[in-house]
Design a protein around this motif. Structure first.
Motif, PDB file in Angstrom:
ATOM      1  N   PHE A  37      -6.020  14.278 -16.587  1.00 35.44           N
ATOM      2  CA  PHE A  37      -6.655  15.446 -15.976  1.00 35.44           C
ATOM      3  C   PHE A  37      -7.399  16.211 -17.056  1.00 35.44           C
ATOM      4  O   PHE A  37      -7.269  15.927 -18.256  1.00 35.44           O
ATOM      5  N   GLY A  38      -8.167  17.170 -16.613  1.00 36.70           N
ATOM      6  CA  GLY A  38      -8.846  18.045 -17.562  1.00 36.70           C
ATOM      7  C   GLY A  38      -9.116  19.404 -16.957  1.00 36.70           C
ATOM      8  O   GLY A  38      -9.290  19.529 -15.734  1.00 36.70           O
ATOM      9  N   LEU A  39      -9.134  20.415 -17.793  1.00 36.53           N
ATOM     10  CA  LEU A  39      -9.451  21.788 -17.412  1.00 36.53           C
ATOM     11  C   LEU A  39     -10.449  22.331 -18.418  1.00 36.53           C
ATOM     12  O   LEU A  39     -10.213  22.286 -19.627  1.00 36.53           O
ATOM     13  N   GLY A  40     -11.579  22.813 -17.921  1.00 35.27           N
ATOM     14  CA  GLY A  40     -12.561  23.470 -18.782  1.00 35.27           C
ATOM     15  C   GLY A  40     -12.823  24.860 -18.243  1.00 35.27           C
ATOM     16  O   GLY A  40     -13.027  25.028 -17.041  1.00 35.27           O
ATOM     17  N   TRP A  41     -12.813  25.876 -19.118  1.00 33.50           N
ATOM     18  CA  TRP A  41     -12.986  27.244 -18.645  1.00 33.50           C
ATOM     19  C   TRP A  41     -13.834  28.065 -19.607  1.00 33.50           C
ATOM     20  O   TRP A  41     -13.929  27.778 -20.789  1.00 33.50           O
ATOM     21  N   TYR A  42     -14.441  29.105 -19.046  1.00 31.55           N
ATOM     22  CA  TYR A  42     -15.308  30.008 -19.788  1.00 31.55           C
ATOM     23  C   TYR A  42     -14.600  31.343 -20.006  1.00 31.55           C
ATOM     24  O   TYR A  42     -13.933  31.862 -19.093  1.00 31.55           O
ATOM     25  N   ASP A  43     -14.755  31.883 -21.203  1.00 31.88           N
ATOM     26  CA  ASP A  43     -14.278  33.232 -21.482  1.00 31.88           C
ATOM     27  C   ASP A  43     -15.471  34.061 -21.941  1.00 31.88           C
ATOM     28  O   ASP A  43     -16.566  33.882 -21.441  1.00 31.88           O
ATOM     29  N   ASP A  44     -15.274  34.923 -22.896  1.00 34.01           N
ATOM     30  CA  ASP A  44     -16.385  35.767 -23.342  1.00 34.01           C
ATOM     31  C   ASP A  44     -17.316  35.054 -24.322  1.00 34.01           C
ATOM     32  O   ASP A  44     -18.398  35.558 -24.626  1.00 34.01           O
ATOM     33  N   GLY A  45     -16.896  33.893 -24.810  1.00 32.70           N
ATOM     34  CA  GLY A  45     -17.738  33.161 -25.746  1.00 32.70           C
ATOM     35  C   GLY A  45     -18.765  32.311 -25.028  1.00 32.70           C
ATOM     36  O   GLY A  45     -18.780  32.183 -23.808  1.00 32.70           O
ATOM     37  N   ALA A 102      -2.277  27.735 -17.697  1.00 33.52           N
ATOM     38  CA  ALA A 102      -2.748  28.297 -16.429  1.00 33.52           C
ATOM     39  C   ALA A 102      -2.108  29.641 -16.128  1.00 33.52           C
ATOM     40  O   ALA A 102      -2.720  30.495 -15.482  1.00 33.52           O
ATOM     41  N   ALA A 103      -0.877  29.845 -16.587  1.00 33.13           N
ATOM     42  CA  ALA A 103      -0.167  31.089 -16.315  1.00 33.13           C
ATOM     43  C   ALA A 103      -0.610  32.236 -17.204  1.00 33.13           C
ATOM     44  O   ALA A 103      -0.226  33.383 -16.960  1.00 33.13           O
ATOM     45  N   HIS A 104      -1.445  31.951 -18.230  1.00 31.92           N
ATOM     46  CA  HIS A 104      -1.813  33.001 -19.177  1.00 31.92           C
ATOM     47  C   HIS A 104      -3.307  33.114 -19.422  1.00 31.92           C
ATOM     48  O   HIS A 104      -3.734  33.968 -20.206  1.00 31.92           O
ATOM     49  N   VAL A 105      -4.122  32.269 -18.781  1.00 32.82           N
ATOM     50  CA  VAL A 105      -5.567  32.301 -19.016  1.00 32.82           C
ATOM     51  C   VAL A 105      -6.282  32.797 -17.763  1.00 32.82           C
ATOM     52  O   VAL A 105      -6.044  32.296 -16.654  1.00 32.82           O
ATOM     53  N   THR A 106      -7.147  33.766 -17.938  1.00 34.11           N
ATOM     54  CA  THR A 106      -7.983  34.303 -16.864  1.00 34.11           C
ATOM     55  C   THR A 106      -9.434  33.923 -17.141  1.00 34.11           C
ATOM     56  O   THR A 106      -9.900  34.007 -18.280  1.00 34.11           O
ATOM     57  N   SER A 107     -10.135  33.499 -16.091  1.00 34.97           N
ATOM     58  CA  SER A 107     -11.525  33.070 -16.283  1.00 34.97           C
ATOM     59  C   SER A 107     -12.328  33.321 -15.017  1.00 34.97           C
ATOM     60  O   SER A 107     -11.799  33.252 -13.908  1.00 34.97           O
ATOM     61  N   HIS A 108     -13.634  33.584 -15.198  1.00 34.94           N
ATOM     62  CA  HIS A 108     -14.528  33.764 -14.054  1.00 34.94           C
ATOM     63  C   HIS A 108     -15.123  32.442 -13.597  1.00 34.94           C
ATOM     64  O   HIS A 108     -15.698  32.351 -12.507  1.00 34.94           O
ATOM     65  N   ALA A 109     -15.004  31.384 -14.436  1.00 36.76           N
ATOM     66  CA  ALA A 109     -15.594  30.090 -14.088  1.00 36.76           C
ATOM     67  C   ALA A 109     -14.778  28.999 -14.757  1.00 36.76           C
ATOM     68  O   ALA A 109     -14.622  29.009 -15.983  1.00 36.76           O
ATOM     69  N   PHE A 110     -14.251  28.066 -13.974  1.00 34.71           N
ATOM     70  CA  PHE A 110     -13.541  26.932 -14.557  1.00 34.71           C
ATOM     71  C   PHE A 110     -13.626  25.725 -13.637  1.00 34.71           C
ATOM     72  O   PHE A 110     -13.780  25.839 -12.424  1.00 34.71           O
ATOM     73  N   LEU A 111     -13.579  24.542 -14.261  1.00 32.42           N
ATOM     74  CA  LEU A 111     -13.633  23.261 -13.567  1.00 32.42           C
ATOM     75  C   LEU A 111     -12.367  22.483 -13.880  1.00 32.42           C
ATOM     76  O   LEU A 111     -11.900  22.492 -15.029  1.00 32.42           O
ATOM     77  N   VAL A 112     -11.829  21.806 -12.869  1.00 32.72           N
ATOM     78  CA  VAL A 112     -10.621  21.011 -13.020  1.00 32.72           C
ATOM     79  C   VAL A 112     -10.867  19.641 -12.406  1.00 32.72           C
ATOM     80  O   VAL A 112     -11.499  19.526 -11.349  1.00 32.72           O
ATOM     81  N   HIS A 113     -10.364  18.604 -13.064  1.00 27.74           N
ATOM     82  CA  HIS A 113     -10.534  17.236 -12.571  1.00 27.74           C
ATOM     83  C   HIS A 113      -9.226  16.478 -12.733  1.00 27.74           C
ATOM     84  O   HIS A 113      -8.580  16.560 -13.786  1.00 27.74           O
ATOM     85  N   VAL A 114      -8.795  15.762 -11.700  1.00 31.70           N
ATOM     86  CA  VAL A 114      -7.664  14.848 -11.798  1.00 31.70           C
ATOM     87  C   VAL A 114      -8.192  13.439 -11.592  1.00 31.70           C
ATOM     88  O   VAL A 114      -9.064  13.207 -10.763  1.00 31.70           O
ATOM     89  N   ARG A 115      -7.657  12.491 -12.347  1.00 26.49           N
ATOM     90  CA  ARG A 115      -8.299  11.187 -12.484  1.00 26.49           C
ATOM     91  C   ARG A 115      -7.457  10.054 -11.915  1.00 26.49           C
ATOM     92  O   ARG A 115      -6.245   9.995 -12.123  1.00 26.49           O
ATOM     93  N   ALA A 116      -8.118   9.160 -11.193  1.00 23.34           N
ATOM     94  CA  ALA A 116      -7.582   7.856 -10.839  1.00 23.34           C
ATOM     95  C   ALA A 116      -8.487   6.826 -11.497  1.00 23.34           C
ATOM     96  O   ALA A 116      -9.648   6.670 -11.105  1.00 23.34           O
TER      97      ALA A 116
END
Length: 274
Positions: A40-48, A70-84
């Motif tokens: 899987f993967g998680l990509g997220w945007y913060d202030d940078g 996930a329990a400690h990161v806040t973001s206005h835009a993020f993408l998540v993918h789970v892979r087969a």
């Protein structure tokens, strides 16, 4: 899946939804594979400017570090993918999202006969992009081809040229020119999504309805009441069974959303042969 809108705790959408993306990694209802446990993967945007990235070859449902993040990161835009995995190894470099500068890229689908087309497609890359391919998936090559064809200036046209190149290469090689391509692309301020197949029905793709419609349909739902105008989810399959909440993106269509989530454009997705 992609979230685009007000800043939210990532945990709310990954683990606190009835049929969220992590649940789908075990129990997909509409995907080609019911279980997506090959990373899987998680990509997220913060202030940078450049997005953060966390990828693992472990199944999403069993990764303790994903739950911690996930329990400690806040973001206005993020993408998540789970892979087969379809033919390529289960390894971290094959997990989505793929990143270049401020850009994130995910793909649900495949390029048919990719092992037979890989050499030709790799040679079609801009020489400066060749060394950026670290894994062995069709998705990573598609991303680098899209960058070669101008993704940073016009993502949809670049993807149309990329898919057109793949289809033309497949026909020249006598391969079945089948491309299944649900794409997600983001630069932190705009989100683009594509639903396409060379032939037959493409993989499913949905977006949430407008906030005013959602509030009118479900005025007593406290979670939905927190939505702000422009908040937007794009998912391979709905997170819940609430009627009217989800709109299916039409086949062979691209959509784009401005920050924060306002629909900017919807148009046919038409591959462009070289």
């Amino acid at each position: 899946m992609a979230w685009f809108g007000q800043p939210v705790l990532i945990d709310e959408l990954l683990f606190q939804t009835k049929h969220g993306i992590v649940d789908q990694s075990l129990h997909a209802r509409m995907g080609a594979e019911p279980t997506n446990g090959d990373g899987f993967g998680l990509g997220w945007y913060d202030d940078g400017g450049e997005p953060a990235l966390y990828r693992s070859e472990a199944p999403a449902w069993s990764d303790a570090n994903l739950r911690e993040l996930a329990a400690h990161v806040t973001s206005h835009a993020f993408l998540v993918h789970v892979r087969a995995a379809i033919g390529s190894p289960v390894q971290q470099t094959n997990c989505h999202p793929f990143r270049h500068g401020r850009w994130l890229f995910v793909h649900n689908g495949y390029v048919a006969d990719f092992p037979h087309l890989r050499r030709d497609l790799m040679l079609a890359l801009d020489p400066d992009r060749f060394a950026a391919v670290h894994g062995s998936t069709d998705t990573e090559v598609l991303f680098q081809l899209a960058l070669t064809h101008g993704l940073e200036d016009d993502p949809i046209t670049a993807l149309e040229r990329t898919v057109g190149l793949v289809e033309q290469t497949a026909r020249r090689r006598g391969c079945d020119c089948l491309v299944q391509a649900s794409f997600g692309v983001c630069d932190g301020s705009t989100l683009w999504a594509v639903r396409y197949a060379t032939e037959g029905p493409p993989r499913s793709l949905f977006t949430t309805a407008g906030v005013e419609t959602v509030r009118r349909l479900y005025p007593t739902d406290h979670r939905l009441a927190r939505l702000l105008p422009g908040d937007r989810l794009i998912v391979s399959e709905p997170f819940s069974d609430l009627p009217g909440l989800w709109h299916e993106i039409p086949p062979n269509t691209s959509v784009s959303f401005e920050h924060r989530g306002e629909l900017r454009d919807q148009r046919p997705f038409q591959p462009i042969a070289p």
